[in-house]
Design an enzyme around this catalytic site. Structure first.
Site, short mmCIF file in Angstrom:
data_model
loop_
_atom_site.label_atom_id
_atom_site.label_comp_id
_atom_site.label_asym_id
_atom_site.label_seq_id
_atom_site.Cartn_x
_atom_site.Cartn_y
_atom_site.Cartn_z
N SER A 160 0.81 -1.21 0.00
CA SER A 160 0.00 0.00 0.00
C SER A 160 0.85 1.26 0.00
O SER A 160 1.91 1.31 0.61
CB SER A 160 -0.91 0.03 1.23
OG SER A 160 -1.67 1.22 1.22
N LYS A 190 -4.72 -6.80 3.54
CA LYS A 190 -4.72 -5.68 2.57
C LYS A 190 -6.15 -5.39 2.09
O LYS A 190 -6.52 -4.23 1.88
CB LYS A 190 -3.80 -6.00 1.39
CG LYS A 190 -3.80 -4.91 0.30
CD LYS A 190 -3.31 -3.59 0.82
CE LYS A 190 -3.10 -2.46 -0.14
NZ LYS A 190 -3.91 -2.27 -1.29
N HIS A 218 -7.72 -3.45 4.78
CA HIS A 218 -7.11 -2.11 4.71
C HIS A 218 -7.87 -1.28 3.67
O HIS A 218 -8.24 -0.12 3.91
CB HIS A 218 -5.63 -2.24 4.33
CG HIS A 218 -4.99 -0.96 3.85
ND1 HIS A 218 -5.23 -0.42 2.60
CD2 HIS A 218 -4.15 -0.08 4.46
CE1 HIS A 218 -4.57 0.71 2.46
NE2 HIS A 218 -3.90 0.94 3.57
N ASN A 219 -8.12 -1.87 2.52
CA ASN A 219 -8.81 -1.12 1.46
C ASN A 219 -10.27 -0.83 1.82
O ASN A 219 -10.79 0.22 1.47
CB ASN A 219 -8.74 -1.89 0.14
CG ASN A 219 -7.38 -1.75 -0.52
OD1 ASN A 219 -6.38 -1.51 0.15
ND2 ASN A 219 -7.33 -1.89 -1.82
N GLU A 277 -10.06 2.03 3.90
CA GLU A 277 -9.74 3.15 2.99
C GLU A 277 -11.03 3.70 2.35
O GLU A 277 -11.25 4.92 2.32
CB GLU A 277 -8.77 2.63 1.92
CG GLU A 277 -8.47 3.55 0.76
CD GLU A 277 -7.58 2.85 -0.29
OE1 GLU A 277 -6.50 2.33 0.05
OE2 GLU A 277 -7.98 2.80 -1.48
C1 6PG Z 1 -3.25 1.24 -1.68
C2 6PG Z 1 -4.57 1.30 -2.42
C3 6PG Z 1 -4.50 0.65 -3.76
C4 6PG Z 1 -5.85 0.60 -4.48
C5 6PG Z 1 -6.36 1.92 -4.89
C6 6PG Z 1 -7.56 1.89 -5.85
O1 6PG Z 1 -3.29 0.74 -0.57
O2 6PG Z 1 -2.24 1.72 -2.19
O3 6PG Z 1 -5.53 0.63 -1.66
O4 6PG Z 1 -4.04 -0.67 -3.57
O5 6PG Z 1 -5.67 -0.15 -5.62
O6 6PG Z 1 -6.67 2.69 -3.78
O7 6PG Z 1 -8.66 1.23 -5.32
P1 6PG Z 1 -10.10 1.46 -5.99
O8 6PG Z 1 -9.87 1.59 -7.47
O9 6PG Z 1 -10.91 0.25 -5.68
O10 6PG Z 1 -10.64 2.71 -5.39
#
Ligand code: 6PG
Length: 470
Positions: free
Chosen positions: A131, A185, A188-189, A192
């Site tokens: 990430s 991960k 984590h997303n 996010e």
């Molecule tokens: C990271 C992000 C990355 C992710 C983008 C796009 O941790 O660097 O999570 O891995 O691919 O944020 O995600 P979306 O296209 O689903 O918004």
């Protein structure tokens, strides 16, 4: 030439791959890249300067011959079928004990399948979430690896060197067996997505309830980023709000189409939370809002059909203070939900996760890095089996100190026609999670009424059924 002298191999020299391999080389390891696209290979060679530390080829045989045994090969290719194809191409040419690391956002069940398949063939397979975007890959990402503990030893010095550092501590650690790395991960997303949704709601509120200009909002986010809300997402929001439009007047943010895309990791987090029976409504709604945002044409038509109240203005200073408290509250709730999901997944999938370690490696490098994570780390270090962050004494103090602003703003949003689903879901989650008694006794009665599904009683143990009719 170049026979077996390179420490690390990387397949997929797109933006992430190129930046990651340069980071490896910067840290003193010899790294070799492979991509079928000659332009990408050339770009890396050019950027890598002298070829001593970093080299690349479009030829798989040259690539494999260049790597020391056991080979450490990281894939930074799009998740999905391509990962399987790359593995199939490599397989006949690998040696027992070689390690393949998938650094993409692969679905954790795919990682489990690949790990089992490769283990039978004597090849180690790791799913390692990376990430931090392109800049993170180049300067220090947070890395979330999972797989065989023994194989991790091979790659540990490289990962520790290239990862982000928080007060000197590397933002990488062995997280657990099988797909533990990809799973962490994924969550984590999910977090996010939740934090991004909340930030967008606060931006909406400041604009509509306070008629604040982009510049004033920039100042608010910038100020918050110096306090307890310090985080990557708040920091970049401040930057975004200050960005002028190079193709026209005013700020760029006003010209960006309000349709959010997604690649699936947030959705997977929600889907799997449902499978585990763990509520993560702040994440669920963030996924739904991206879906609603995509229905732009319908939204525009519906906007013409229905009237919307004109928001009653709130004084800017007062609004800014409440917004900070509401954002802080709902950030805590979103982390709490994601971590709760991780603790359940740890049992269900036998990952044996250490939540303190996970919070620790999220403190720098990754997209959800935030000052809050240092406190979350402490909470889980003090009590590794903490069922929910809301039960930690220092967090309950923070919650108590901010909740009244959340109630005021959620009610304000409802009355003034401003959608605040992330804030209200976070509040509702909190109110439900902290209610000793919920009205779900009625649901149990209804289930028993129409389907004889039985119910339990508060005053006697056992299972009961009532003939409700007549
Ligand atoms: C990271 C992000 C990355 C992710 C983008 C796009 O941790 O660097 O999570 O891995 O691919 O944020 O995600 P979306 O296209 O689903 O918004």
């Amino acid at each position: 030439m170049n026979q077996q002298t390179y420490d690390f191999g990387l397949i997929g020299l797109g933006v992430m791959g190129r930046n990651f391999i340069l980071n490896v080389a910067d840290n003193g390891f010899k790294a070799f890249g492979f991509d079928l696209d000659a332009e990408k290979v050339d770009a890396l060679k050019k950027e890598g300067g002298g070829l001593e530390k970093v080299n690349a080829s479009t030829d798989q045989e040259t690539f494999l011959r260049a790597l020391q045994l056991p080979r450490k090969i990281m894939l930074l290719v799009p998740a999905g079928k391509i990962v399987d194809q790359v593995i199939e191409n490599l397989l006949p040419h690998l040696d027992k004990g070689d390690l393949i690391i998938d650094g993409g956002n692969s679905l954790f069940t795919d990682t489990d399948r690949r790990e089992a398949y490769l283990r039978e063939k004597g090849i180690h397979f790791f799913g390692a979430g990376v990430s931090g975007g392109a800049k993170g890959a180049r300067k220090g990402p947070s890395i979330m690896p999972g797989g065989s503990r023994d194989a991790y030893k091979e790659v540990k010095p490289i990962f520790e060197a290239v990862s982000a550092k928080y007060k000197g501590e590397p933002c990488v650690a062995y997280l657990g067996p099988k797909s533990a790395g990809n799973y962490v991960k994924m969550v984590h997303n999910g977090i996010e997505y939740g934090l991004m949704q909340l930030t967008s709601e606060i931006y909406d509120l400041l604009g509509k309830a306070g008629e604040m200009s982009n510049h004033e909002m920039h100042q608010a986010f910038d100020q918050w980023n110096k306090g307890r809300l310090q985080s990557f997402l708040v920091e970049i929001t401040a930057d975004i709000l200050a960005q002028d439009d190079e193709h026209g007047d005013g700020e760029l943010i006003d010209k960006i189409l309000d349709k959010a895309k997604q690649k699936g990791t947030g959705k997977w987090t929600s889907q799997n939370a449902m499978d585990l029976g763990i509520p993560v409504p702040s994440i669920d709604i963030a996924v739904s809002m991206r879906e609603i945002s995509a229905l732009k044409n319908d939204r525009v038509k519906a906007d013409e059909v229905y009237d919307r109240p004109k928001p009653i203005l709130i004084e800017k200073k007062k609004l800014t203070k409440m917004a900070e408290e509401a954002l802080y509250f709902s950030f805590i709730i979103t982390y709490a939900q994601g971590l709760h999901q991780l603790s359940e997944a740890s049992k269900e999938y036998e990952y044996n996760l250490n939540l303190g370690t996970i919070a620790k490696i999220w403190r720098a490098g990754c997209i959800i890095r935030a000052g809050l994570l240092a406190d979350i780390t402490k909470a889980y270090q003090a009590k590794p089996n903490l069922p929910n962050l809301l039960l930690d004494p220092s967090f309950s103090k923070e919650i108590k100190g901010t909740i009244s602003s959340v109630r005021t703003l959620v009610a304000y949003g409802a009355e003034n026609g401003i959608p605040l689903p992330g804030l209200s879901n976070s509040l509702t989650y909190f109110d439900a999670y902290t209610s000793g008694r919920l009205p779900l006794n009625l649901i149990q009665a209804q289930r028993d009424y129409f389907g004889s599904h039985t119910y339990e009683r508060t005053d006697k143990s056992g299972t009961f059924h009532t003939e409700w009719e007549g």
